[in-house]
Write a protein that holds these residues in place. Structure first.
Motif, PDB file in Angstrom:
ATOM      1  N   LEU A 156       0.852  -1.186   0.000  1.00 11.19           N
ATOM      2  CA  LEU A 156       0.000   0.000   0.000  1.00 11.19           C
ATOM      3  C   LEU A 156       0.888   1.236   0.000  1.00 11.19           C
ATOM      4  N   ASP A 157       0.527   2.202  -0.814  1.00 14.66           N
ATOM      5  CA  ASP A 157       1.212   3.491  -0.848  1.00 14.66           C
ATOM      6  C   ASP A 157       0.225   4.538  -0.352  1.00 14.66           C
ATOM      7  N   ASP A 158       0.359   4.924   0.940  1.00 22.63           N
ATOM      8  CA  ASP A 158      -0.600   5.848   1.526  1.00 22.63           C
ATOM      9  C   ASP A 158      -0.531   7.242   0.918  1.00 22.63           C
ATOM     10  N   ALA A 159       0.636   7.645   0.430  1.00 20.00           N
ATOM     11  CA  ALA A 159       0.751   8.976  -0.156  1.00 20.00           C
ATOM     12  C   ALA A 159      -0.136   9.107  -1.388  1.00 20.00           C
ATOM     13  N   ARG A 160      -0.342   8.003  -2.103  1.00 22.83           N
ATOM     14  CA  ARG A 160      -1.157   8.021  -3.327  1.00 22.83           C
ATOM     15  C   ARG A 160      -2.467   7.258  -3.159  1.00 22.83           C
ATOM     16  N   CYS A 161      -2.710   6.704  -1.972  1.00 20.24           N
ATOM     17  CA  CYS A 161      -3.908   5.888  -1.736  1.00 20.24           C
ATOM     18  C   CYS A 161      -4.036   4.803  -2.797  1.00 20.24           C
ATOM     19  N   GLN A 162      -2.940   4.088  -3.034  1.00 20.93           N
ATOM     20  CA  GLN A 162      -2.909   3.036  -4.049  1.00 20.93           C
ATOM     21  C   GLN A 162      -2.434   1.732  -3.426  1.00 20.93           C
ATOM     22  N   ALA A 163      -2.936   0.633  -3.968  1.00 28.79           N
ATOM     23  CA  ALA A 163      -2.539  -0.696  -3.508  1.00 28.79           C
ATOM     24  C   ALA A 163      -2.149  -1.542  -4.706  1.00 28.79           C
ATOM     25  N   ARG A 164      -1.165  -2.424  -4.501  1.00 23.91           N
ATOM     26  CA  ARG A 164      -0.715  -3.317  -5.567  1.00 23.91           C
ATOM     27  C   ARG A 164      -0.465  -4.695  -4.970  1.00 23.91           C
ATOM     28  N   ARG A 165      -0.683  -5.709  -5.811  1.00 21.57           N
ATOM     29  CA  ARG A 165      -0.217  -7.049  -5.464  1.00 21.57           C
ATOM     30  C   ARG A 165       0.631  -7.528  -6.612  1.00 21.57           C
ATOM     31  N   GLY A 166       1.944  -7.678  -6.340  1.00 19.74           N
ATOM     32  CA  GLY A 166       2.871  -7.971  -7.415  1.00 19.74           C
ATOM     33  C   GLY A 166       2.865  -6.824  -8.412  1.00 19.74           C
ATOM     34  N   GLY A 167       2.699  -7.143  -9.689  1.00 24.68           N
ATOM     35  CA  GLY A 167       2.645  -6.100 -10.705  1.00 24.68           C
ATOM     36  C   GLY A 167       1.241  -5.616 -11.000  1.00 24.68           C
ATOM     37  N   ARG A 168       0.249  -6.053 -10.217  1.00 22.56           N
ATOM     38  CA  ARG A 168      -1.148  -5.737 -10.501  1.00 22.56           C
ATOM     39  C   ARG A 168      -1.668  -4.660  -9.558  1.00 22.56           C
ATOM     40  N   ALA A 169      -2.212  -3.570 -10.126  1.00 23.40           N
ATOM     41  CA  ALA A 169      -2.835  -2.528  -9.320  1.00 23.40           C
ATOM     42  C   ALA A 169      -4.204  -3.005  -8.861  1.00 23.40           C
ATOM     43  N   LEU A 170      -4.551  -2.697  -7.618  1.00 29.66           N
ATOM     44  CA  LEU A 170      -5.850  -3.069  -7.058  1.00 29.66           C
ATOM     45  C   LEU A 170      -6.763  -1.853  -7.090  1.00 29.66           C
ATOM     46  N   ASP A 171      -7.911  -1.990  -7.718  1.00 25.70           N
ATOM     47  CA  ASP A 171      -8.881  -0.901  -7.823  1.00 25.70           C
ATOM     48  C   ASP A 171      -9.811  -0.985  -6.614  1.00 25.70           C
ATOM     49  N   LEU A 172      -9.480  -0.247  -5.551  1.00 29.04           N
ATOM     50  CA  LEU A 172     -10.196  -0.349  -4.290  1.00 29.04           C
ATOM     51  C   LEU A 172     -11.052   0.883  -4.033  1.00 29.04           C
ATOM     52  N   THR A 173     -12.204   0.665  -3.438  1.00 28.18           N
ATOM     53  CA  THR A 173     -13.006   1.776  -2.930  1.00 28.18           C
ATOM     54  C   THR A 173     -12.356   2.266  -1.640  1.00 28.18           C
ATOM     55  N   PRO A 174     -12.729   3.464  -1.151  1.00 31.07           N
ATOM     56  CA  PRO A 174     -12.157   3.939   0.114  1.00 31.07           C
ATOM     57  C   PRO A 174     -12.380   2.982   1.280  1.00 31.07           C
ATOM     58  N   ALA A 175     -13.572   2.385   1.375  1.00 33.58           N
ATOM     59  CA  ALA A 175     -13.830   1.457   2.463  1.00 33.58           C
ATOM     60  C   ALA A 175     -12.939   0.219   2.348  1.00 33.58           C
ATOM     61  N   GLU A 176     -12.758  -0.288   1.124  1.00 35.34           N
ATOM     62  CA  GLU A 176     -11.885  -1.448   0.917  1.00 35.34           C
ATOM     63  C   GLU A 176     -10.440  -1.098   1.253  1.00 35.34           C
ATOM     64  N   TYR A 177     -10.011   0.116   0.886  1.00 33.45           N
ATOM     65  CA  TYR A 177      -8.642   0.535   1.177  1.00 33.45           C
ATOM     66  C   TYR A 177      -8.427   0.624   2.685  1.00 33.45           C
ATOM     67  N   ARG A 178      -9.394   1.222   3.409  1.00 37.76           N
ATOM     68  CA  ARG A 178      -9.254   1.328   4.863  1.00 37.76           C
ATOM     69  C   ARG A 178      -9.207  -0.058   5.497  1.00 37.76           C
ATOM     70  N   LEU A 179     -10.074  -0.959   5.035  1.00 36.64           N
ATOM     71  CA  LEU A 179     -10.067  -2.315   5.572  1.00 36.64           C
ATOM     72  C   LEU A 179      -8.733  -2.999   5.317  1.00 36.64           C
ATOM     73  N   LEU A 180      -8.226  -2.904   4.094  1.00 40.71           N
ATOM     74  CA  LEU A 180      -6.964  -3.568   3.764  1.00 40.71           C
ATOM     75  C   LEU A 180      -5.827  -3.000   4.606  1.00 40.71           C
ATOM     76  N   ARG A 181      -5.822  -1.695   4.796  1.00 44.07           N
ATOM     77  CA  ARG A 181      -4.750  -1.095   5.607  1.00 44.07           C
ATOM     78  C   ARG A 181      -4.830  -1.590   7.050  1.00 44.07           C
ATOM     79  N   HIS A 182      -6.051  -1.651   7.580  1.00 45.45           N
ATOM     80  CA  HIS A 182      -6.225  -2.101   8.966  1.00 45.45           C
ATOM     81  C   HIS A 182      -5.762  -3.550   9.132  1.00 45.45           C
ATOM     82  N   LEU A 183      -6.109  -4.391   8.174  1.00 48.37           N
ATOM     83  CA  LEU A 183      -5.651  -5.781   8.217  1.00 48.37           C
ATOM     84  C   LEU A 183      -4.140  -5.876   8.077  1.00 48.37           C
ATOM     85  N   LEU A 184      -3.574  -5.038   7.204  1.00 48.86           N
ATOM     86  CA  LEU A 184      -2.141  -5.098   6.922  1.00 48.86           C
ATOM     87  C   LEU A 184      -1.320  -4.636   8.121  1.00 48.86           C
ATOM     88  N   VAL A 185      -1.733  -3.530   8.747  1.00 49.27           N
ATOM     89  CA  VAL A 185      -1.029  -3.040   9.935  1.00 49.27           C
ATOM     90  C   VAL A 185      -1.094  -4.070  11.064  1.00 49.27           C
TER      91      VAL A 185
END
Length: 246
Positions: A156-185
């Motif tokens: 996750l790149d918080d400065a750009r609010c972007q997520a990637r897995r390998g070479g693939r960008a993940l198209d996340l909604t804000p709620a999905e991004y917050r959830l993923l960050r919470h799980l990741l931390v």
């Protein structure tokens, strides 16, 4: 104040999040919205300043130190704010967007503002107050917000609010991004539905709202092996490799 539930029992209404005199800039062009926000936030313990355009807000933020900006992202001049010349300022206040958009990373990434969060219009006052309180607490424990947060090939790149897995960008909604960050931390730690709901939306949501959110995120993240998002039945959800579960 106690309230009666549908089955006739008495339950305590959860207290709304409150401020402690922080200075908040409210940016709203509609008089009714400006009055609602300013009155509500003042009653909740915040000091309020008002601006009715995005351009005025940017200029004000360059001259004054606000603890938080609440910005109606549907204002007509918001898309052009990246071209507004601002006085140099070291302080970048966190921003809570009131928006109809579906993706947080489209909301003014070029402004270089501080922490960002999102509430969908029409909004509930309780959610606005809860998200404000999260932003005012500052960065969450873990890596610096300008650094990438990663687990294996998931980043996750918080400065750009972007997520990637390998070479693939993940198209996340804000709620999905917050959830993923919470799980990741909190990798390898089981998070309950209540913990997730309060972090993602500012309150607990019953029904199957959290199951649906986790399911959507899992479909986007776990297209590759190994699967990283797991269910601990009866307890909650966690992120990590199952073969190295702590």
């Amino acid at each position: 104040m106690p309230s009666s539930s549908p089955n006739g029992t008495i339950s305590e209404r959860p207290a709304l999040a409150r401020g402690a005199g922080q200075h908040v800039l409210v940016v709203a062009g509609e008089p009714d919205l400006a009055e609602l926000l300013s009155t509500t936030l003042e009653l909740a313990g915040y000091r309020i300043s008002l601006a009715d355009t995005g351009t005025e807000a940017v200029l004000r933020a360059g001259r004054h130190r606000y603890d938080l900006v609440v910005l109606d992202a549907t204002l007509p001049d918001v898309p052009s704010l990246g071209r507004v010349r601002r006085p140099p300022a070291a302080h970048r206040p966190p921003v809570l967007f009131l928006t109809e958009y579906d993706s947080l990373n489209r909301l003014l990434p070029e402004l270089g503002l501080g922490e960002k969060d999102y509430v969908t219009k029409p909004f509930r006052v309780a959610e606005v107050l809860a998200r404000m309180q999260v932003l005012l607490r500052g960065p969450h424990p873990g890596p610096r917000r300008d650094a990438a947060l990663a687990y294996g090939d998931l980043a996750l790149d918080d400065a750009r609010c972007q997520a990637r897995r390998g070479g693939r960008a993940l198209d996340l909604t804000p709620a999905e991004y917050r959830l993923l960050r919470h799980l990741l931390v909190n990798s390898h730690r089981v998070l309950s539905k209540e913990q997730i709901g309060r972090y993602v939306w500012g309150d607990f949501r019953g029904g199957n709202a959290i199951e649906q959110l986790v399911s959507r995120l899992r479909r986007k993240v776990d297209q590759e092996e190994p699967a990283l998002i797991h269910t601990r039945r009866g307890f909650g959800y966690w992120l990590g490799r199952a073969d190295v579960e702590a």
